[in-house]
Design a protein around this motif. Structure first.
Motif, mmCIF file in Angstrom:
data_model
loop_
_atom_site.group_PDB
_atom_site.id
_atom_site.type_symbol
_atom_site.label_atom_id
_atom_site.label_comp_id
_atom_site.label_asym_id
_atom_site.label_seq_id
_atom_site.Cartn_x
_atom_site.Cartn_y
_atom_site.Cartn_z
ATOM 1 N N LYS A 47 -22.719 -30.610 -15.298
ATOM 2 C CA LYS A 47 -23.224 -31.975 -15.056
ATOM 3 C C LYS A 47 -24.399 -31.928 -14.070
ATOM 4 C CE LYS A 47 -20.486 -35.686 -15.179
ATOM 5 N NZ LYS A 47 -19.491 -36.679 -14.735
ATOM 6 N N PHE A 48 -24.306 -31.033 -13.122
ATOM 7 C CA PHE A 48 -25.393 -30.850 -12.156
ATOM 8 C C PHE A 48 -26.681 -30.471 -12.903
ATOM 9 C CE2 PHE A 48 -27.484 -28.061 -8.906
ATOM 10 C CZ PHE A 48 -27.692 -29.037 -7.944
ATOM 11 N N LEU A 49 -26.540 -29.592 -13.880
ATOM 12 C CA LEU A 49 -27.710 -29.183 -14.668
ATOM 13 C C LEU A 49 -28.249 -30.358 -15.477
ATOM 14 C CD1 LEU A 49 -26.657 -25.641 -15.914
ATOM 15 C CD2 LEU A 49 -28.448 -26.192 -14.271
ATOM 16 N N LEU A 50 -27.340 -31.153 -16.019
ATOM 17 C CA LEU A 50 -27.789 -32.321 -16.793
ATOM 18 C C LEU A 50 -28.531 -33.292 -15.880
ATOM 19 C CD1 LEU A 50 -27.569 -33.933 -19.559
ATOM 20 C CD2 LEU A 50 -25.789 -35.211 -18.400
ATOM 21 N N ILE A 94 -30.857 -26.802 0.995
ATOM 22 C CA ILE A 94 -31.596 -26.495 -0.238
ATOM 23 C C ILE A 94 -32.750 -25.543 0.084
ATOM 24 C CG2 ILE A 94 -32.995 -27.467 -2.133
ATOM 25 C CD1 ILE A 94 -31.394 -30.127 -1.628
ATOM 26 N N HIS A 95 -33.461 -25.814 1.172
ATOM 27 C CA HIS A 95 -34.567 -24.938 1.564
ATOM 28 C C HIS A 95 -34.046 -23.525 1.816
ATOM 29 C CE1 HIS A 95 -36.671 -28.844 3.136
ATOM 30 N NE2 HIS A 95 -36.657 -28.761 1.817
ATOM 31 N N GLY A 96 -32.830 -23.445 2.336
ATOM 32 C CA GLY A 96 -32.216 -22.129 2.595
ATOM 33 C C GLY A 96 -31.973 -21.336 1.321
ATOM 34 N N LEU A 97 -31.961 -22.028 0.202
ATOM 35 C CA LEU A 97 -31.805 -21.335 -1.089
ATOM 36 C C LEU A 97 -33.171 -20.933 -1.654
ATOM 37 C CD1 LEU A 97 -29.086 -23.568 -2.780
ATOM 38 C CD2 LEU A 97 -28.852 -21.124 -2.299
ATOM 39 N N GLY A 98 -34.221 -21.208 -0.886
ATOM 40 C CA GLY A 98 -35.568 -20.858 -1.354
ATOM 41 C C GLY A 98 -36.161 -21.923 -2.266
ATOM 42 N N ILE A 99 -35.580 -23.131 -2.245
ATOM 43 C CA ILE A 99 -36.065 -24.213 -3.102
ATOM 44 C C ILE A 99 -36.721 -25.278 -2.209
ATOM 45 C CG2 ILE A 99 -35.383 -26.014 -4.783
ATOM 46 C CD1 ILE A 99 -34.730 -23.255 -5.886
ATOM 47 N N VAL A 109 -35.422 -37.913 -2.778
ATOM 48 C CA VAL A 109 -35.767 -36.512 -2.522
ATOM 49 C C VAL A 109 -35.477 -35.669 -3.771
ATOM 50 C CG1 VAL A 109 -35.256 -34.488 -1.094
ATOM 51 C CG2 VAL A 109 -35.254 -36.782 -0.069
ATOM 52 N N PHE A 110 -36.435 -34.838 -4.122
ATOM 53 C CA PHE A 110 -36.325 -33.993 -5.313
ATOM 54 C C PHE A 110 -36.670 -32.550 -4.957
ATOM 55 C CE2 PHE A 110 -37.794 -38.194 -6.555
ATOM 56 C CZ PHE A 110 -37.030 -38.507 -7.667
ATOM 57 N N PRO A 111 -36.102 -31.575 -5.699
ATOM 58 C CA PRO A 111 -36.656 -30.224 -5.598
ATOM 59 C C PRO A 111 -38.083 -30.281 -6.143
ATOM 60 C CG PRO A 111 -34.603 -30.225 -6.861
ATOM 61 C CD PRO A 111 -34.990 -31.659 -6.658
ATOM 62 N N LEU A 119 -32.133 -24.021 -8.624
ATOM 63 C CA LEU A 119 -31.261 -24.186 -7.452
ATOM 64 C C LEU A 119 -29.876 -23.607 -7.751
ATOM 65 C CD1 LEU A 119 -31.013 -27.478 -5.388
ATOM 66 C CD2 LEU A 119 -29.090 -25.969 -5.698
ATOM 67 N N LEU A 120 -29.346 -23.952 -8.909
ATOM 68 C CA LEU A 120 -27.998 -23.485 -9.253
ATOM 69 C C LEU A 120 -27.985 -21.955 -9.382
ATOM 70 C CD1 LEU A 120 -25.071 -24.293 -9.926
ATOM 71 C CD2 LEU A 120 -25.733 -24.435 -12.331
ATOM 72 N N ARG A 121 -29.042 -21.412 -9.994
ATOM 73 C CA ARG A 121 -29.128 -19.940 -10.147
ATOM 74 C C ARG A 121 -29.104 -19.257 -8.785
ATOM 75 N NH1 ARG A 121 -32.695 -20.366 -14.341
ATOM 76 N NH2 ARG A 121 -34.459 -20.384 -12.917
ATOM 77 N N ALA A 122 -29.947 -19.764 -7.879
ATOM 78 C CA ALA A 122 -30.033 -19.154 -6.533
ATOM 79 C C ALA A 122 -28.697 -19.306 -5.808
ATOM 80 C CB ALA A 122 -31.153 -19.824 -5.749
#
Ligand SMILES: Cc1cc2nc3c(=O)[nH]c(=O)nc-3n(C[C@H](O)[C@H](O)[C@H](O)COP(=O)(O)OP(=O)(O)OC[C@H]3O[C@@H](n4cnc5c(N)ncnc54)[C@H](O)[C@@H]3O)c2cc1C
Length: 419
Positions: A47-50, A94-99, A109-111, A119-122
């Motif tokens: 659902k996060f991906l959707l 989120i920034h800590g994930l490199g995004i 707020v958006f990536p 984001l999910l991959r990282a």
């Protein structure tokens, strides 16, 4: 087949691999615990991906006071979670994930790339590194007679013993992505109070004529103001866009009012919404220009030229105002400024962006542990709160996942205290 997961350090079972469960798993693994995450689906975070497909709106930049009010009656409860992870903390995470993230013109707020997948991959990479084991295709079915967690897996039933459990099973919409609400009876049987899952951020039924359906279903209705008069005399007003559908109306403008609309329909069987089709003109301006001699022009041409209405708005005027109203410039202007729409029902829960209802606050302690089931914590959309779109949903899911994980840590620490 039966398999037990018992180890030292203890195994914590997190069930549900959406944002809430993944956040709980991360916190627990970072604290040095052995975490097994189970999900019914072949992969986690569906659902996060959707949510990332139409532009992943992960949180909102507005001030904390305004932010928390979005959770309506649940605001004091959600506020406790936001004390542990607020929108600023979430952006840093989120920034800590490199995004990288950015704030849109609406404050959302958006990536930077608007997507959820990177984001999910990282995140999954980091979770695996921290030692979280992912067990997909593991559908939780409640507890067996030995009080162990029972899963249906492709290899047959699996029984899991865990030192603590975080349930993050989602709400009841978009069941094909995993969150089907099937968990409700298993918790109810154990005395957990659950408010019925209802559609939130949903579309509504409206009885359009065959003409409107045939020619305008799927078309966006741009730049309108929606007004809703509540029974306490209050008027809610939102500006934005929505979409005419075969069955009625949906879209961000409607989602923003969906909770009070749904509540009105529950109370009185319908909700009357007014649309201002020409928000940048006053009723007086409209009435004056509509009263000018027509010089043989059709009403449609007049509405286009004098009122600036596009073809959909003109069709709505024909659909919703009577012949007498359309014939009188004063009534026509009033109708354009307050077009009456009667909504007769919500679209089904499965179509909704999110759900209201779920495990009730009184069933949980402040750390989100079920009072009836010590050692079992809940997080995310399965809890009884709701919020409009705008990043508020995901923020509360992440934050409650963290609260539940911290609750597990405290609870385990207390369990280990000497007698
Ligand atoms: C189209 C769409 C767009 C959205 N856009 C946004 C947005 O832009 N911003 C925003 O803030 N929110 C958005 N949302 C809402 C947001 O995605 C959800 O609120 C959020 O994903 C809920 O997180 P969760 O972890 O509580 O549950 P979920 O993400 O639903 O995850 C629950 C997990 O539990 C698993 N599960 C369920 N039952 C079982 C079981 N019995 N056994 C094992 N596993 C099980 C499921 O497979 C699933 O992986 C959107 C939702 C939709 C549908």
């Amino acid at each position: 087949m039966s398999s037990n997961l018992v180890s030292d350090p203890p195994v914590i079972a997190v069930i549900g691999g959406g944002p809430a469960g993944l956040m709980a798993a991360e916190r627990l693994a970072q604290a040095g615990l052995s975490v097994a995450l189970f999900d019914a689906m072949p992969s986690v975070g569906r659902k996060f991906l959707l949510a990332g497909i139409g532009g992943m709106n992960i949180t909102h930049s507005e001030a904390a006071d305004a932010f928390v009010e979005r959770y309506r009656e649940a605001a004091p409860w959600v506020d406790q979670w936001l004390q542990q992870l607020n929108s600023t903390d979430l952006r840093e995470w989120i920034h800590g994930l490199g995004i990288a993230t950015f704030v849109g013109s609406s404050g959302r707020v958006f990536p930077t790339d608007m997507k959820a997948a990177p984001l999910l991959r990282a995140w999954l990479k980091r979770l695996r590194k921290t030692g979280v084991t992912l067990h997909t295709r593991h559908r939780w079915l409640g507890w067996d007679t030995q009080q162990q967690l029972l899963f249906a897996t492709p290899d047959g039933p699996k029984h899991v013993q865990a030192s603590a459990v975080v349930l993050a099973l989602g709400g009841g919409s978009w069941a094909r992505l995993g969150s089907d609400g099937a968990w409700q009876p298993w918790l109810q049987e154990r005395g957990v109070a659950i408010r019925k899952l209802l559609p939130a951020n949903c579309g509504f039924n409206l009885d359009w004529s065959p003409h409107l359906r045939q020619h305008f279903a799927g078309q966006p209705l741009k730049q309108v103001i929606a007004r809703l008069h509540l029974s306490d005399g209050q008027t809610l007003e939102r500006r934005g866009e929505c979409v005419i559908t075969l069955e009625g109306i949906e879209g961000s403008l409607i989602y923003a009012l969906s909770a009070p609309l749904r509540d009105l329909i529950t109370a009185q069987g319908h909700a009357d919404l007014q649309l201002d089709l020409a928000p940048d003109r006053t009723q007086q301006q409209l009435a004056s220009s509509l009263a000018l001699p027509r010089n043989g022009k059709s009403l449609s041409a007049i509405l286009r030229k004098s009122a600036g209405l596009d073809s959909l708005k003109r069709a709505l005027v024909h659909e919703c105002l009577s012949t007498a109203q359309r014939a009188d410039p004063l009534q026509l202007a009033a109708g354009i400024k307050a077009l009456p729409l009667r909504l007769t029902g919500t679209r089904p829960l499965d179509e909704a962006i999110s759900s209201a209802g779920g495990v009730m606050r009184e069933a949980l302690d402040v750390q989100l542990m079920l009072k009836q089931l010590p050692g079992v914590f809940c997080a995310g959309e399965m809890l009884d709160w709701e919020a409009p779109t705008g990043g508020y949903l995901l923020t509360a899911c992440f934050a409650s996942g963290l609260v539940a994980a911290n609750g597990v840590l405290d609870w385990l620490n207390n369990q280990e205290l000497p007698e």
